[in-house]
Structures are given as C-alpha cells and as structure tokens.
Design an enzyme around this catalytic site. Structure first.
Site, mmCIF file in Angstrom:
data_model
loop_
_atom_site.group_PDB
_atom_site.id
_atom_site.type_symbol
_atom_site.label_atom_id
_atom_site.label_comp_id
_atom_site.label_asym_id
_atom_site.label_seq_id
_atom_site.Cartn_x
_atom_site.Cartn_y
_atom_site.Cartn_z
ATOM 1 N N CYS A 103 16.911 78.144 -3.470
ATOM 2 C CA CYS A 103 16.428 77.535 -4.712
ATOM 3 C C CYS A 103 16.417 78.638 -5.772
ATOM 4 O O CYS A 103 15.744 79.656 -5.620
ATOM 5 C CB CYS A 103 15.028 76.967 -4.465
ATOM 6 S SG CYS A 103 14.308 76.218 -5.920
ATOM 7 N N CYS A 114 6.413 70.192 -18.778
ATOM 8 C CA CYS A 114 6.064 68.971 -18.046
ATOM 9 C C CYS A 114 4.615 69.106 -17.552
ATOM 10 O O CYS A 114 4.182 70.188 -17.157
ATOM 11 C CB CYS A 114 7.021 68.750 -16.883
ATOM 12 S SG CYS A 114 8.722 68.542 -17.454
ATOM 13 N N SER A 226 15.003 64.773 -12.842
ATOM 14 C CA SER A 226 13.546 64.695 -12.704
ATOM 15 C C SER A 226 13.058 63.475 -13.466
ATOM 16 O O SER A 226 12.783 63.552 -14.662
ATOM 17 C CB SER A 226 12.913 65.960 -13.275
ATOM 18 O OG SER A 226 13.160 67.035 -12.418
ATOM 19 N N LEU A 227 12.947 62.372 -12.776
ATOM 20 C CA LEU A 227 12.624 61.104 -13.444
ATOM 21 C C LEU A 227 11.106 60.955 -13.611
ATOM 22 O O LEU A 227 10.592 60.865 -14.712
ATOM 23 C CB LEU A 227 13.209 59.950 -12.632
ATOM 24 C CG LEU A 227 13.402 58.648 -13.370
ATOM 25 C CD1 LEU A 227 14.408 58.796 -14.500
ATOM 26 C CD2 LEU A 227 13.872 57.546 -12.415
ATOM 27 N N CYS A 346 8.066 73.166 -4.479
ATOM 28 C CA CYS A 346 8.479 72.690 -5.801
ATOM 29 C C CYS A 346 7.326 72.726 -6.777
ATOM 30 O O CYS A 346 6.236 72.235 -6.483
ATOM 31 C CB CYS A 346 8.890 71.226 -5.728
ATOM 32 S SG CYS A 346 10.390 70.960 -4.900
HETATM 33 N N1 SAH Z 1 13.658 72.147 -14.785
HETATM 34 C C1 SAH Z 1 14.344 71.447 -13.783
HETATM 35 C C2 SAH Z 1 14.443 72.179 -12.474
HETATM 36 C C3 SAH Z 1 13.206 72.894 -11.975
HETATM 37 S S1 SAH Z 1 11.863 71.946 -11.415
HETATM 38 C C4 SAH Z 1 13.750 70.066 -13.595
HETATM 39 O O1 SAH Z 1 12.689 69.812 -14.126
HETATM 40 O O2 SAH Z 1 14.382 69.250 -12.951
HETATM 41 C C5 SAH Z 1 12.396 71.338 -9.828
HETATM 42 C C6 SAH Z 1 11.698 70.050 -9.414
HETATM 43 O O3 SAH Z 1 10.318 70.263 -9.056
HETATM 44 C C7 SAH Z 1 11.693 69.018 -10.531
HETATM 45 O O4 SAH Z 1 11.981 67.737 -10.054
HETATM 46 C C8 SAH Z 1 10.267 69.092 -10.980
HETATM 47 O O5 SAH Z 1 9.890 67.967 -11.698
HETATM 48 C C9 SAH Z 1 9.528 69.267 -9.675
HETATM 49 N N2 SAH Z 1 8.150 69.728 -9.833
HETATM 50 C C10 SAH Z 1 7.617 70.414 -10.869
HETATM 51 N N3 SAH Z 1 6.312 70.646 -10.648
HETATM 52 C C11 SAH Z 1 5.996 70.079 -9.444
HETATM 53 C C12 SAH Z 1 4.806 70.025 -8.647
HETATM 54 N N4 SAH Z 1 3.686 70.607 -9.044
HETATM 55 N N5 SAH Z 1 4.866 69.383 -7.464
HETATM 56 C C13 SAH Z 1 6.037 68.848 -7.031
HETATM 57 N N6 SAH Z 1 7.182 68.889 -7.719
HETATM 58 C C14 SAH Z 1 7.175 69.498 -8.926
HETATM 59 FE FE1 SF4 Z 2 10.520 72.969 -16.990
HETATM 60 FE FE2 SF4 Z 2 11.420 71.543 -14.902
HETATM 61 FE FE3 SF4 Z 2 8.891 72.499 -14.922
HETATM 62 FE FE4 SF4 Z 2 9.613 70.509 -16.584
HETATM 63 S S1 SF4 Z 2 9.562 70.430 -14.316
HETATM 64 S S2 SF4 Z 2 8.382 72.311 -17.132
HETATM 65 S S3 SF4 Z 2 11.695 71.067 -17.096
HETATM 66 S S4 SF4 Z 2 10.761 73.699 -14.872
#
Ligand code: SAH
Ligand code: SF4
Length: 376
Positions: A103, A114, A226-227, A346
């Site tokens: 990753c 987010c 990331s929906l 994640c």
């Molecule tokens: N910025 C990109 C890639 C990095 S995040 C994106 O947002 O897709 C990778 C994945 O982890 C994304 O689907 C994100 O929404 C998810 N993610 C972020 N914070 C999380 C959390 N606290 N618990 C589980 N998944 C999370």
């Molecule tokens: Fe950035 Fe992805 Fe985290 Fe959203 S989920 S803040 S796009 S790293």
C-alpha cells in the site's frame, strides 16, 4: 544531482541520450535499479567503468530513509519514511496466501479532508516526488528480499521480489498528484522495471473527475472509488470533494473509465460508519445508484483513531448490509482489517505532516441517520 529513482523510462532514455549513449543503456540501468534493486551506480557492472563514472558524476540512487519499521502480529509490516522538511509517509506491506501487496502513499498528508480519515485530519504538506513514490516499492522489495521474506512467500519464485500487487491507497489523494503518480505507475508496469500487470495495480480515489478522465487516457490501471455514501447530501459531508464532483458526474466518469480499464468493473469502497451510512435505506439507495455501473463493493469496517468522532458499524450490521447488496446481485466483500495493532490499517496512516494548508477545521453539520426499519 539526479536521483535515478526519479526518472521514468522516458526520463532515463533522455539522460542517456544526453550522455551520448545508446537507448539500450537506459534499459540496462532500469534493470539494475528496479529488478536487481541496486542502490549504487558502481554496482552496475555491465556498464563499462568510464560510463559508470560519467553517470555517477551526474546521478545517484537515493532510496527513502526509514524512521521506523514495525511488523504486526499478522505479518503486516509498516515503514515510516522520512521525506524531509519534518514530513514522513507510510508504506504498508500486506502478505496474503497468494500475493504480496504494498500500500503506497502519494502525498504527505491530504487536502481533501474526508471526515473519517486520519490522513485527512493531518492536513496537507506536499506532493511526493516520483522517487519518493517509486522508492516505497523499491525499498520494500529490497528489504523483504534481504530479510529472506520471499522464502516465506509461496507466491514468488525464490530470490524474486515478493511484491506482486500495488494499491495506491496509502496517504494522500493520488489523482491530486497526477504527473508524479502516472510516472510512478508507468514504472510499476514497465517490463524493464517492476513488470506488474495492470490488473495488479490499483488506484483508489475519492473522485477527482477530470483527473480520472486523464488517467483513463494516460495509464489505466484497476480502479477503486471511495464512495462511502449513497446520496449527495451525505457524501457532501463525508467526502467533501463531492461538493465539486457530485455522484452523477463521478459515476459517469467511472463508466467512461471502464471503456479502457484492465478490469471490467470498478470497486466501490464503502467505509461502514455506525448509524451514519449503514442503514437499510442506505443499502437500497446504493443498489439503485450502482445499477448502471459494472462494479463490486468492498465494505471497510471503520478503523478508529483518536478524536475521529465515528465508530465502526457492528459486525452484524456489516454482514446484513453485505447480504442486501449481494441479494441485489452485487459481488460484495468485507475488507479484512490488517495490521491494526500497529496503526497500519486503512485510514489509520498518519505519518508526520507539516500542515501547510492552514485550512479551518471542517465543521460537519450533524448527520441525521434515517431510522432503521430492520437489521441494517
Ligand atoms: N485518497 C484515496 C486513497 C487513500 S485512502 C481515497 O480516498 O480513495 C484509502 C481508503 O481508505 C479509502 O477508501 C478511504 O476512504 C479509506 N479510509 C480512510 N479513512 C478510513 C478509516 N478511518 N477507516 C477505514 N477506511 C478508511
Ligand atoms: Fe484524502 Fe483519501 Fe483520506 Fe479522503 S480518504 S482525506 S481523499 S486520503
């Protein structure tokens, strides 16, 4: 001084043209760098010594500096890598039965904020360079090989690099660092470099629609979106970039992407937040929304971090949500949480970020969840 890890195939070719050398020299050096994982120009022994000396006068190989190296109980291994200026990013190795996945981070921090993401809470410092992105794979393969990890990895031939899959799912929004990410992806795919199949390289994005169209043309790899919400009102709050590129535009971009993608589906990631996006009604809306996009769902139990203000949906509700999607005909998996005892799961990747975005803390209006008519 040029860092050779910063150059994609075209960049290496241009360097050797400048040195008055034949193009095949670039391929030779690419082998040394990315397949033999050498860190020293002088070790490239099939280049004549005078050429090595001329090369070493203008270029070297600078891999990442490791701050910490931690292995979780389940074998997941996380490196915290110094990228200078008080910033550090994380790369995570996830060994599975039939593959080794890395990753990879694309930015120091993330500006997209987010609501449920630990990286987002750190703010944004800067884009990673090509060398800093590629260096994560270079370093992981090199270290794992040196540690004999491939002996414990039945999916690789002895002595070969153990990483077979890359997911751009670490810190940062890869499509917000488009040029460097595409250059890095091209090296991941290049047969003279890492030689991974397009299907084994996945980019995850929160949905930068114009950049998604550009990726389709520049370097289509497997796509995860990331929906996280089935309607604009909720997604505006959870994934603020939705205010700029709402769901209808995002889904249309996914359909366009699929015309060129190496896989014939998009993966929709959906983080399961207790009482927020995990109700019956949300599943029903999601089913209607996704009907016209060939897709799979990947439900992600929320990984907590201090001060997040969210909790993960209970297991029973995640399973019920999965059942609803599956009954509607969608392949739906639940992501196995890996490395959570070392904060490598994640959304737990925080690294160290010198926030330069100076944004005001996002005030999320309270999210009122719809009443749950059943188990979801
Ligand atoms: N910025 C990109 C890639 C990095 S995040 C994106 O947002 O897709 C990778 C994945 O982890 C994304 O689907 C994100 O929404 C998810 N993610 C972020 N914070 C999380 C959390 N606290 N618990 C589980 N998944 C999370
Ligand atoms: Fe950035 Fe992805 Fe985290 Fe959203 S989920 S803040 S796009 S790293």
């Amino acid at each position: 001084m040029i860092n050779l890890l910063d150059l994609d195939t075209a960049g290496l070719a241009a360097l050797f043209a400048r040195l008055g050398e034949k193009p095949f020299r670039a391929r030779q050096v690419s082998h040394w760098l990315h397949q033999r994982l050498t860190g020293d120009v002088d070790a490239m022994t099939d280049l004549a010594r005078p050429l090595r000396q001329r090369l070493a006068a203008v270029a070297d190989v600078r891999g990442p500096r490791v701050i910490t190296d931690t292995t979780a109980a389940d074998g997941t291994r996380k490196w915290l890598l110094d990228v200078g200026g008080g910033n550090a990013v994380e790369a995570v190795y996830i060994p599975e039965d039939d593959r080794g996945t890395l990753c990879v981070s694309s930015q120091a921090g993330c500006a997209l904020d987010c609501a449920f993401c630990s990286t987002g809470k750190q703010g944004f410092s800067r884009n990673l360079t090509v060398a800093e992105i590629v260096g994560q794979l270079w370093h992981a393969n090199r270290t794992l090989l040196a540690d004999g990890a491939s002996a414990a990895a039945p999916w690789v031939e002895q002595g070969r690099a153990p990483i077979t899959n890359v997911v751009m799912m670490g810190m940062g929004e890869p499509l917000a660092n488009f040029d460097n990410v595409v250059a890095a992806l091209s090296l991941f795919l290049d047969d003279n470099a890492y030689g991974l199949s397009r299907r084994r390289v996945t980019l995850s994005t929160s949905g930068l629609v114009p950049a998604l169209d550009r990726l389709r043309d520049a370097c289509p790899v497997a796509l995860a979106i990331s929906l996280h919400a089935p309607n604009d009102a909720l997604r505006d709050r959870l994934v603020p970039i939705n205010r700029k590129y709402p769901l209808a535009e995002l889904l249309a971009a996914c359909r366009r992407y699929l015309e060129r993608a190496p896989r014939d589906f998009v993966t929709f990631e959906y983080v399961m937040l207790d009482g927020i996006n995990d109700q019956y009604g949300h599943a029903r809306q999601l089913i209607a929304l996704a009907r016209d996009v060939p897709c799979k769902f990947n439900l992600i139990p929320f990984n907590p971090f201090p001060g997040s203000g969210f909790a993960s949906s209970p297991r029973a509700r995640i399973l019920a949500f999965q059942t609803m999607l599956m009954d509607a005909g969608f392949v739906t998996t639940i992501r196995r949480t890996r490395g959570d005892d070392i904060d490598a799961a994640c959304g737990q990747l925080a690294g160290q970020v010198q926030d330069r975005s100076r944004r005001a803390p996002l005030r999320i209006p309270p999210i009122v969840s719809s009443p749950a008519p059943g188990p979801c």
